[in-house]
Design an enzyme around this catalytic site. Structure first.
Site, mmCIF file in Angstrom:
data_model
loop_
_atom_site.group_PDB
_atom_site.id
_atom_site.type_symbol
_atom_site.label_atom_id
_atom_site.label_comp_id
_atom_site.label_asym_id
_atom_site.label_seq_id
_atom_site.Cartn_x
_atom_site.Cartn_y
_atom_site.Cartn_z
ATOM 1 N N HIS A 47 1.254 -0.917 0.195
ATOM 2 C CA HIS A 47 0.041 -0.145 -0.090
ATOM 3 C C HIS A 47 0.739 1.555 -0.021
ATOM 4 C CE1 HIS A 47 -2.922 2.911 0.614
ATOM 5 N NE2 HIS A 47 -2.724 3.248 1.934
ATOM 6 N N HIS A 78 3.357 6.887 5.978
ATOM 7 C CA HIS A 78 2.421 7.779 5.575
ATOM 8 C C HIS A 78 1.286 7.191 6.881
ATOM 9 C CE1 HIS A 78 0.772 5.153 2.945
ATOM 10 N NE2 HIS A 78 -0.691 5.761 3.443
ATOM 11 N N GLU A 82 0.675 5.953 13.098
ATOM 12 C CA GLU A 82 -0.541 4.853 13.167
ATOM 13 C C GLU A 82 -0.310 3.460 13.479
ATOM 14 O OE1 GLU A 82 -4.576 4.925 10.295
ATOM 15 O OE2 GLU A 82 -3.155 6.209 10.161
ATOM 16 N N ASP A 83 0.356 2.766 12.931
ATOM 17 C CA ASP A 83 0.231 1.644 12.738
ATOM 18 C C ASP A 83 1.468 0.297 12.796
ATOM 19 O OD1 ASP A 83 -2.094 1.711 11.482
ATOM 20 O OD2 ASP A 83 -1.875 0.621 8.908
ATOM 21 N N ASP A 141 -3.227 8.615 -1.091
ATOM 22 C CA ASP A 141 -3.548 7.232 -0.342
ATOM 23 C C ASP A 141 -5.602 7.144 -0.823
ATOM 24 O OD1 ASP A 141 -3.961 5.456 2.184
ATOM 25 O OD2 ASP A 141 -4.132 6.810 3.755
#
Length: 200
Positions: A47, A78, A82-83, A141
């Site tokens: 991704h 990016h 967050e992950d 995105d």
């Protein structure tokens, strides 16, 4: 199988760009073991690579090589805060203040903060204040995520598209301009039709 081959990139995207290569290696390492939500057993690294590739193809201007390196590095990173367990401070230490700032703007509000609607409002408000390069990364995105969601979860896609149309208006995608180029956006999301022919 972990897709660790640098051939995932268009060759010209990383030639002479050590920061981009480092960002790819970093993202590959920290996203290891993660998979795309809507595509069975596809490594998550595909991704951010797809997003960075679309950004690179859109800009396509060697005159902005240094600036592009920061933009493409942020595109690759990016989702890293967050992950994963990485922090903005870690990104700044490794890649510099500009990349860290871009990643901060691109990091979604944590799920423990309110409900989905309130989180999206916070995200939209933050992105509205972001530089155009960040808005461009977010646009691509969205485009890449749209393709997966439309194919694998049509019902949620209806909700997602409403959210992203709202984001497009609130953030001002129609006014974004980077390296002399405007986003491939008119009316709603023709970019979805432009890029759904790609196989990233």
């Amino acid at each position: 199988m972990l897709m660790s081959d640098r051939n995932m990139f268009p060759k010209e995207m990383i030639m002479g760009r050590s920061q981009v290569d480092a960002a790819y290696t970093y993202a590959l390492h920290y996203h290891a073991g993660q998979f795309r939500k809507y595509v069975d057993k596809v490594d998550y690294i595909t991704h951010p690579v797809a997003v960075a590739t679309m950004v690179s193809e859109w800009i396509d201007n060697d005159a902005y090589l240094d600036a592009n390196s920061e933009i493409l590095s942020a595109a690759l990173l990016h989702d890293i805060v967050e992950d994963t367990d990485r922090t903005i401070e870690m990104i700044e230490h490794k890649f510099g203040a500009t990349v860290a700032k871009y990643v901060w703007f691109l990091t979604d509000t944590p799920k423990y903060v309110g409900n989905r609607i309130s989180r999206k409002r916070l995200d939209h408000a933050r992105l509205a204040q972001a530089p155009d390069v960040v808005k461009a990364i977010k646009f691509f995105d969205n485009v890449h995520n749209m393709r997966s969601i439309a194919q694998h979860d049509p019902k949620f896609f209806e909700v997602y598209l409403i959210e992203k149309n709202m984001l497009a208006r609130e953030v001002g995608y129609s006014e974004v301009k980077v390296c002399g180029r405007r986003l491939p956006l008119a009316n709603t999301w023709p970019a979805l039709r432009i890029y759904n022919r790609k196989t990233y």
